[in-house]
Enzyme design. Structure first.
Site, mmCIF file in Angstrom:
data_model
loop_
_atom_site.group_PDB
_atom_site.id
_atom_site.type_symbol
_atom_site.label_atom_id
_atom_site.label_comp_id
_atom_site.label_asym_id
_atom_site.label_seq_id
_atom_site.Cartn_x
_atom_site.Cartn_y
_atom_site.Cartn_z
ATOM 1 N N MET A 148 0.841 -1.207 0.000
ATOM 2 C CA MET A 148 0.000 0.000 0.000
ATOM 3 C C MET A 148 0.869 1.248 0.000
ATOM 4 O O MET A 148 0.704 2.151 0.809
ATOM 5 C CB MET A 148 -0.921 -0.054 1.225
ATOM 6 C CG MET A 148 -2.141 0.827 1.167
ATOM 7 S SD MET A 148 -3.123 0.602 -0.318
ATOM 8 C CE MET A 148 -4.777 0.583 0.358
ATOM 9 N N GLY A 149 1.826 1.291 -0.952
ATOM 10 C CA GLY A 149 2.612 2.513 -1.148
ATOM 11 C C GLY A 149 1.808 3.475 -2.008
ATOM 12 O O GLY A 149 0.574 3.379 -2.102
ATOM 13 N N ILE A 151 1.514 3.790 -5.251
ATOM 14 C CA ILE A 151 0.745 3.207 -6.359
ATOM 15 C C ILE A 151 -0.452 2.431 -5.806
ATOM 16 O O ILE A 151 -1.580 2.564 -6.295
ATOM 17 C CB ILE A 151 1.644 2.320 -7.248
ATOM 18 C CG1 ILE A 151 2.677 3.206 -7.967
ATOM 19 C CG2 ILE A 151 0.819 1.525 -8.265
ATOM 20 C CD1 ILE A 151 3.734 2.467 -8.767
ATOM 21 N N ARG A 231 6.333 -6.526 -9.944
ATOM 22 C CA ARG A 231 7.427 -7.109 -10.712
ATOM 23 C C ARG A 231 7.138 -8.591 -10.864
ATOM 24 O O ARG A 231 6.576 -9.218 -9.949
ATOM 25 C CB ARG A 231 8.766 -6.928 -9.980
ATOM 26 C CG ARG A 231 9.377 -5.552 -10.076
ATOM 27 C CD ARG A 231 9.885 -5.249 -11.480
ATOM 28 N NE ARG A 231 10.571 -3.974 -11.566
ATOM 29 C CZ ARG A 231 10.022 -2.837 -12.006
ATOM 30 N NH1 ARG A 231 8.764 -2.803 -12.386
ATOM 31 N NH2 ARG A 231 10.736 -1.724 -12.074
ATOM 32 N N GLU A 260 11.083 -11.848 -18.125
ATOM 33 C CA GLU A 260 10.404 -10.873 -18.973
ATOM 34 C C GLU A 260 11.286 -10.530 -20.162
ATOM 35 O O GLU A 260 12.381 -10.014 -19.936
ATOM 36 C CB GLU A 260 10.122 -9.622 -18.143
ATOM 37 C CG GLU A 260 9.128 -8.678 -18.771
ATOM 38 C CD GLU A 260 8.723 -7.588 -17.787
ATOM 39 O OE1 GLU A 260 7.950 -7.858 -16.848
ATOM 40 O OE2 GLU A 260 9.248 -6.470 -17.941
ATOM 41 N N HIS A 279 4.722 -5.041 -19.901
ATOM 42 C CA HIS A 279 5.272 -4.050 -18.962
ATOM 43 C C HIS A 279 4.950 -2.622 -19.432
ATOM 44 O O HIS A 279 5.852 -1.847 -19.756
ATOM 45 C CB HIS A 279 6.794 -4.254 -18.826
ATOM 46 C CG HIS A 279 7.361 -3.685 -17.552
ATOM 47 N ND1 HIS A 279 8.379 -4.280 -16.862
ATOM 48 C CD2 HIS A 279 7.068 -2.576 -16.853
ATOM 49 C CE1 HIS A 279 8.678 -3.568 -15.794
ATOM 50 N NE2 HIS A 279 7.891 -2.517 -15.768
HETATM 51 C C1 DGY Z 1 9.077 1.452 -13.149
HETATM 52 O O1 DGY Z 1 9.028 2.671 -13.106
HETATM 53 O O2 DGY Z 1 9.658 0.784 -12.290
HETATM 54 C C2 DGY Z 1 8.383 0.784 -14.268
HETATM 55 O O3 DGY Z 1 8.217 -0.565 -14.047
HETATM 56 C C3 DGY Z 1 9.125 1.020 -15.553
HETATM 57 O O4 DGY Z 1 10.336 0.418 -15.469
#
Ligand code: DGY
Length: 315
Positions: A148-149, A151, A231, A260, A279
């Protein structure tokens, strides 16, 4: 006579970055990190090349490592700190775009957008059948956010507008998120058991590597969807493949994978209940411009020995 430009090793910067860097530095190819050189001043990373202490030691003159992006799991930030090299990154500017992608994948995987699109284009679609391609409700369901940062909190705001109940799991409680969107703190096990959608928004660290494996997937509802905008390494890919194949969970929406890209013959690519994008979390013109601008600003500041806009912490 013009002053000598700083020498910076960069891995294939895009046109936007080149525009910002034009005339300011001398760009060197990434191969220099292998051969080594005494007269390199900085490193600029763009496509997640692994950057560790051995590379730093081969370039003993570097004063800055600047990353185009917020996630720095590909850079050994501790090795950099031990050598007094600041690592710059670009948090903040990509929260909105990445959270939008999280919601897009949640909706796509829950409501079968990608396989619906494939079907609508196919010769099989001859008559509309109200009994086919059912998905699962998004509105009024429960979303579990892991990490819960900034983003995660931006995702939570969007989910609130879909009338979702929000659970979250984080290293430490986030009272501001609890207040802002009424999110409820839960243990990981509780979150997995109760959520209709589980969205991974945490950084990749030693603690979160492989956080979601077979045991965790088995704790999820068979009707649940897993969304990964963190990730690839946070999820055990083989375990996810088996869980999707065997309908242990309903579906997945992936912005990131491990590895990836996935090998082109990976069996997960054959499954209809997974939606994968390459991504693209922050891939909008507006956000990528800001990331390019801020990462170049970090680079230039580091070369001048000034404080960075954003310095990545050792996690
Ligand atoms: C980030 O900002 O970490 C995105 O995944 C793009 O690399």
């Amino acid at each position: 006579m013009s002053a000598k430009k700083p020498r910076v090793v960069a891995d294939s910067p895009d046109m936007m970055v080149l525009e910002f860097l034009a005339d300011r530095v001398e760009l060197l190819p990434w191969e220099v990190t292998v051969s080594g050189a005494d007269d390199v001043d900085g490193i600029y990373t763009y496509s997640h090349p692994h950057t560790n202490g051995a590379i730093m030691d081969r370039l003993p003159g570097i004063r800055i490592i600047s990353n185009y992006g917020v996630g720095v799991d590909h850079i050994n930030v501790k090795d950099a700190a031990d050598r007094g090299i600041p690592v710059g990154h670009t948090p903040g500017v990509l929260n909105g775009a990445t959270a939008d992608m999280g919601m897009a994948l949640l909706l796509a995987a829950g409501r079968r957008l990608a396989d619906g699109d494939r079907y609508a284009r196919s010769p099989q679609f001859l008559v509309h059948d109200p009994g086919f391609m059912w998905g699962h409700e998004v509105h009024s369901s429960t979303l579990g956010i892991v990490g819960m940062g900034a983003i995660g909190q931006t995702v939570a705001k969007r989910a609130k507008a879909f009338d979702m109940d929000i659970l979250y799991y984080n290293r430490r409680r986030r009272p501001e998120a609890e207040e802002a969107v009424g999110a409820t703190y839960a243990s990981l096990d509780e979150l997995l058991a109760k959520s209709d959608y589980v969205m991974l928004c945490c950084p990749l660290t030693a603690e979160t590597q492989g956080l979601i494996g077979a045991a965790e997937l088995a704790k999820m509802k068979p009707t649940a969807t897993l969304v990964n905008i963190a990730r690839g390494g946070v999820v055990d890919t083989q375990a996810l493949y088996e869980a999707l194949r065997d309908k242990v969970i309903w579906s997945a929406g992936l912005d990131v994978t491990d590895p990836e890209p996935l090998p082109r013959d990976h069996p997960i690519l054959k499954l209809d209940n997974v939606t994968i994008v390459p991504h693209l979390g922050s891939a909008t013109l507006q956000t990528r411009s800001k990331m390019a601008e801020n990462s170049v600003e970090n680079l230039m500041r580091g070369l001048r020995g000034e404080a960075l806009l954003n310095q990545a912490p050792v996690l």
